[in-house]
Design a protein around this motif. Structure first.
Motif, PDB file in Angstrom:
ATOM      1  N   GLU A  28       0.831  -1.209   0.000  1.00 15.76           N
ATOM      2  CA  GLU A  28       0.000   0.000   0.000  1.00 15.76           C
ATOM      3  C   GLU A  28       0.862   1.253   0.000  1.00 15.76           C
ATOM      4  O   GLU A  28       0.594   2.205  -0.744  1.00 15.76           O
ATOM      5  CB  GLU A  28      -0.957  -0.002   1.182  1.00 15.76           C
ATOM      6  N   GLN A  29       1.913   1.275   0.808  1.00 18.43           N
ATOM      7  CA  GLN A  29       2.805   2.439   0.855  1.00 18.43           C
ATOM      8  C   GLN A  29       3.491   2.653  -0.494  1.00 18.43           C
ATOM      9  O   GLN A  29       3.628   3.789  -0.954  1.00 18.43           O
ATOM     10  CB  GLN A  29       3.853   2.272   1.964  1.00 18.43           C
ATOM     11  N   ILE A  32       0.941   4.107  -2.935  1.00 18.91           N
ATOM     12  CA  ILE A  32       0.692   5.528  -2.636  1.00 18.91           C
ATOM     13  C   ILE A  32       1.841   6.388  -3.146  1.00 18.91           C
ATOM     14  O   ILE A  32       1.619   7.440  -3.770  1.00 18.91           O
ATOM     15  CB  ILE A  32       0.463   5.732  -1.124  1.00 18.91           C
ATOM     16  N   ARG A  33       3.082   5.973  -2.898  1.00 18.88           N
ATOM     17  CA  ARG A  33       4.235   6.744  -3.387  1.00 18.88           C
ATOM     18  C   ARG A  33       4.222   6.838  -4.915  1.00 18.88           C
ATOM     19  O   ARG A  33       4.472   7.900  -5.491  1.00 18.88           O
ATOM     20  CB  ARG A  33       5.543   6.133  -2.892  1.00 18.88           C
ATOM     21  N   TYR A  35       1.598   6.589  -6.876  1.00 19.30           N
ATOM     22  CA  TYR A  35       0.452   7.431  -7.232  1.00 19.30           C
ATOM     23  C   TYR A  35       0.836   8.908  -7.149  1.00 19.30           C
ATOM     24  O   TYR A  35       0.590   9.683  -8.083  1.00 19.30           O
ATOM     25  CB  TYR A  35      -0.713   7.108  -6.296  1.00 19.30           C
ATOM     26  N   PHE A  36       1.486   9.315  -6.061  1.00 17.60           N
ATOM     27  CA  PHE A  36       1.864  10.720  -5.920  1.00 17.60           C
ATOM     28  C   PHE A  36       2.927  11.124  -6.930  1.00 17.60           C
ATOM     29  O   PHE A  36       2.926  12.262  -7.401  1.00 17.60           O
ATOM     30  CB  PHE A  36       2.283  11.050  -4.486  1.00 17.60           C
ATOM     31  N   ASN A  98      -9.012   6.502  -7.579  1.00 16.74           N
ATOM     32  CA  ASN A  98      -8.407   7.489  -6.674  1.00 16.74           C
ATOM     33  C   ASN A  98      -7.755   6.884  -5.432  1.00 16.74           C
ATOM     34  O   ASN A  98      -7.338   7.603  -4.546  1.00 16.74           O
ATOM     35  CB  ASN A  98      -9.449   8.519  -6.256  1.00 16.74           C
ATOM     36  N   PHE A  99      -7.675   5.601  -5.352  1.00 20.69           N
ATOM     37  CA  PHE A  99      -7.021   4.893  -4.247  1.00 20.69           C
ATOM     38  C   PHE A  99      -7.589   5.273  -2.885  1.00 20.69           C
ATOM     39  O   PHE A  99      -6.855   5.514  -1.940  1.00 20.69           O
ATOM     40  CB  PHE A  99      -5.500   5.089  -4.291  1.00 20.69           C
ATOM     41  N   ASP A 100      -8.926   5.302  -2.795  1.00 23.22           N
ATOM     42  CA  ASP A 100      -9.532   5.421  -1.468  1.00 23.22           C
ATOM     43  C   ASP A 100      -9.220   4.130  -0.712  1.00 23.22           C
ATOM     44  O   ASP A 100      -8.579   3.231  -1.250  1.00 23.22           O
ATOM     45  CB  ASP A 100     -11.043   5.683  -1.571  1.00 23.22           C
ATOM     46  N   ASP A 101      -9.655   4.033   0.534  1.00 27.72           N
ATOM     47  CA  ASP A 101      -9.280   2.876   1.367  1.00 27.72           C
ATOM     48  C   ASP A 101      -9.622   1.538   0.728  1.00 27.72           C
ATOM     49  O   ASP A 101      -8.796   0.621   0.705  1.00 27.72           O
ATOM     50  CB  ASP A 101      -9.940   2.973   2.744  1.00 27.72           C
ATOM     51  N   LEU A 104      -7.444   0.937  -2.459  1.00 27.75           N
ATOM     52  CA  LEU A 104      -6.057   0.686  -2.090  1.00 27.75           C
ATOM     53  C   LEU A 104      -5.889  -0.735  -1.553  1.00 27.75           C
ATOM     54  O   LEU A 104      -4.945  -1.449  -1.913  1.00 27.75           O
ATOM     55  CB  LEU A 104      -5.575   1.713  -1.069  1.00 27.75           C
TER      56      LEU A 104
END
Length: 131
Positions: A28-29, A32-33, A35-36, A98-101, A104
């Protein structure tokens, strides 16, 4: 330096145990990285539209963003894909908005399942423990 590999590591220190919950958090981390990185690249044609999330044996897990002209309003703008560098093809993919909970968590399960499937197929070569 982190090369994106998900490798089996020994217990202790900053290494990861081979428990699904820990791997899910790590994946998940990484998602997220990635994605950003892609979001920050918006509007910059010279920036990558694909970021590697992890390596699973001979395969790569990548997060890709569709370019402006390829995006339909009802289609996910991001795609998590299992890519084979050997054949230069995406083997599987998962569309993401959008990678909501919930999304994700589903993306992490997709990567973990891919890692498990990779370890279950000897013809793909030695692969790390991800589950």
């Amino acid at each position: 330096m982190d090369d994106g590999s998900i490798a089996k590591r020994h217990a202790g220190g900053d290494e990861y145990s081979c428990r699904p919950g820990r791997w899910a958090d790590e994946i998940e981390q990484r998602i997220i990285r990635a994605y950003f990185q892609l979001v920050r690249a918006t509007g910059h044609s010279d920036r990558p539209q694909t970021v590697m999330v992890a390596r699973l044996g001979p395969l790569e897990v990548r997060l890709a963003r569709a370019s402006g002209e390829d995006v339909r309003s009802d289609a996910p703008p991001f795609r998590l894909e299992v890519f084979s560098p050997a054949s230069s093809t995406a083997m599987e993919s998962l569309g993401c908005f959008n990678f909501d909970d919930g999304e994700l968590a589903a993306a992490a399960r997709f990567v973990l399942r891919t890692g498990h499937d990779t370890t279950a197929h000897p013809q793909l070569g030695a692969s790390p423990c991800v589950c």
